[in-house]
Scaffold this active site. Sequence first.
Site, mmCIF file in Angstrom:
data_model
loop_
_atom_site.group_PDB
_atom_site.id
_atom_site.type_symbol
_atom_site.label_atom_id
_atom_site.label_comp_id
_atom_site.label_asym_id
_atom_site.label_seq_id
_atom_site.Cartn_x
_atom_site.Cartn_y
_atom_site.Cartn_z
ATOM 1 C CB ALA A 69 -0.945 0.000 1.191
ATOM 2 C CB THR A 70 4.291 2.088 1.141
ATOM 3 O OG1 THR A 70 4.048 1.788 2.520
ATOM 4 C CG2 THR A 70 5.240 3.255 1.028
ATOM 5 C CG ASN A 149 -2.559 3.548 10.427
ATOM 6 O OD1 ASN A 149 -3.081 4.505 9.859
ATOM 7 N ND2 ASN A 149 -1.353 3.612 10.944
ATOM 8 C CD GLN A 179 -4.953 -1.179 9.463
ATOM 9 O OE1 GLN A 179 -5.584 -2.105 9.956
ATOM 10 N NE2 GLN A 179 -3.624 -1.137 9.474
ATOM 11 C CG HIS A 201 1.482 -6.959 5.246
ATOM 12 N ND1 HIS A 201 1.680 -6.548 6.537
ATOM 13 C CD2 HIS A 201 1.644 -5.866 4.471
ATOM 14 C CE1 HIS A 201 1.972 -5.255 6.542
ATOM 15 N NE2 HIS A 201 1.948 -4.809 5.298
ATOM 16 C CB CYS A 326 4.707 2.955 9.473
ATOM 17 S SG CYS A 326 4.002 1.621 8.539
HETATM 18 N N1 PMP Z 1 -2.007 2.515 4.891
HETATM 19 C C1 PMP Z 1 -2.392 2.053 6.081
HETATM 20 C C2 PMP Z 1 -3.663 2.579 6.681
HETATM 21 C C3 PMP Z 1 -1.637 1.111 6.759
HETATM 22 O O1 PMP Z 1 -2.031 0.674 7.948
HETATM 23 C C4 PMP Z 1 -0.431 0.648 6.166
HETATM 24 C C5 PMP Z 1 0.439 -0.369 6.873
HETATM 25 N N2 PMP Z 1 0.948 0.109 8.104
HETATM 26 C C6 PMP Z 1 -0.068 1.147 4.911
HETATM 27 C C7 PMP Z 1 -0.876 2.085 4.305
HETATM 28 C C8 PMP Z 1 1.195 0.741 4.219
HETATM 29 O O2 PMP Z 1 1.203 -0.618 3.881
HETATM 30 P P1 PMP Z 1 2.578 -1.334 3.551
HETATM 31 O O3 PMP Z 1 3.459 -1.127 4.742
HETATM 32 O O4 PMP Z 1 2.216 -2.772 3.381
HETATM 33 O O5 PMP Z 1 3.129 -0.720 2.349
#
Ligand code: PMP
Length: 385
Positions: A69-70, A149, A179, A201, A326
Amino acid sequence: MRYFDHAATTPPYDEVTRTIAEVMALHYGNPSSLHRLGEESGKLLRRAREVCAGALGVLPGEIVFTSGATESNNMAIKGAALQYVNRGKHLITTVTEHPSVYECCRQLEQWGWEVTFLPVNKEGKVSVEQVDEAIRKDTVLVSVMHVNNETGSVQPVAEIGSLLKEKYPRVLFHVDGVQGFGKIELPIKESGIDLYSLSAHKLRGPKGIGLLYVRDGVTLQPLLAGGGQEEGRRPGTENIPYAVGMSKAIRLAKEGAPERAVHLRLLKDKLIRGIATLPELELNSALEETHGAPHIVHFSYPGMKSEAFLHMLEEEGFLVSTRSACSSKRAEPSRILLAMGKSPEAAAAGIRISLGEEHTEKDIADLLEALNKCVRRVRNLKGER
Ligand code: PMP
């Protein structure tokens, strides 16, 4: 050890790990290769895309596979900003977005775009009216997450989407759905959403893969230059095993969603009621059963360092987190809690408990007992009774 950190990541389904290992060993062809092995991989990739699209209720051609998602969030926001620069250089988001949206917008500010970061109320929410008021002639994109999140606050994304489609059809709408998917129903096509991000994940799939839904008719500037994979939208050799694994996880997440939500709400309700009996703990998640995501409970223990409390709970056999994974290694108080009007002391003392479908009422009862024990230990340390 009992794992209560599902908002950080989830234990993969056995079916998913088995499939990944199998595909990796047997179907190692590059889908761009013209021979039989390549064709087989291409078929698996097409099928994975169809399954993901089916679960999201969108078309297979509207799904772009990413590394998570990042990347999806960066692709959506920067890709749209660059593509539609002739429409203007203004973006709207909220102060409580995940860093992959928030920092992406900050970076765009440095590159010459203007960003309105909408404030939230004490429940962590923005309103449709706030979005309406912030729209300008040069606004290109609005990005609002579905579920926060850290606190589980739910944003009125379907209402924001309707506003945009009815009143401002030229403004694109991006939703970080990480989420919310599989927990709270959100019909993408009917909610005026143009771009929607997921990470596998968080749904009991593998790490390092995600997707971006890009509505048919929307074009994004690719962030990476390279080959023509993903119809030129995201170059790089496709990760077939993970794409197949993600498609299984997303399908399972979607299929079990209504029962999962009921089960999680029941557990969350019990947990919240239990936490409310401990006067030292300040709940930051919505109290009402129907408010907030069903899997996230967040509280502060003012005066107590959250990391110390986390380790006390770990000694009792429970794994939780202090805030979003994060940001957990950052020293400063939580940006999300400060935005919700919490004191810096409370914002530095947050604990997030996030539930999974495999938890039982017994797990919650045991967790509450452990919380009680830890609070009593702190009272004793402070010389209180
Ligand atoms: N958006 C939200 C709301 C998340 O909770 C997360 C994961 N912490 C991400 C984006 C990013 O996902 P990823 O770390 O798998 O790239």
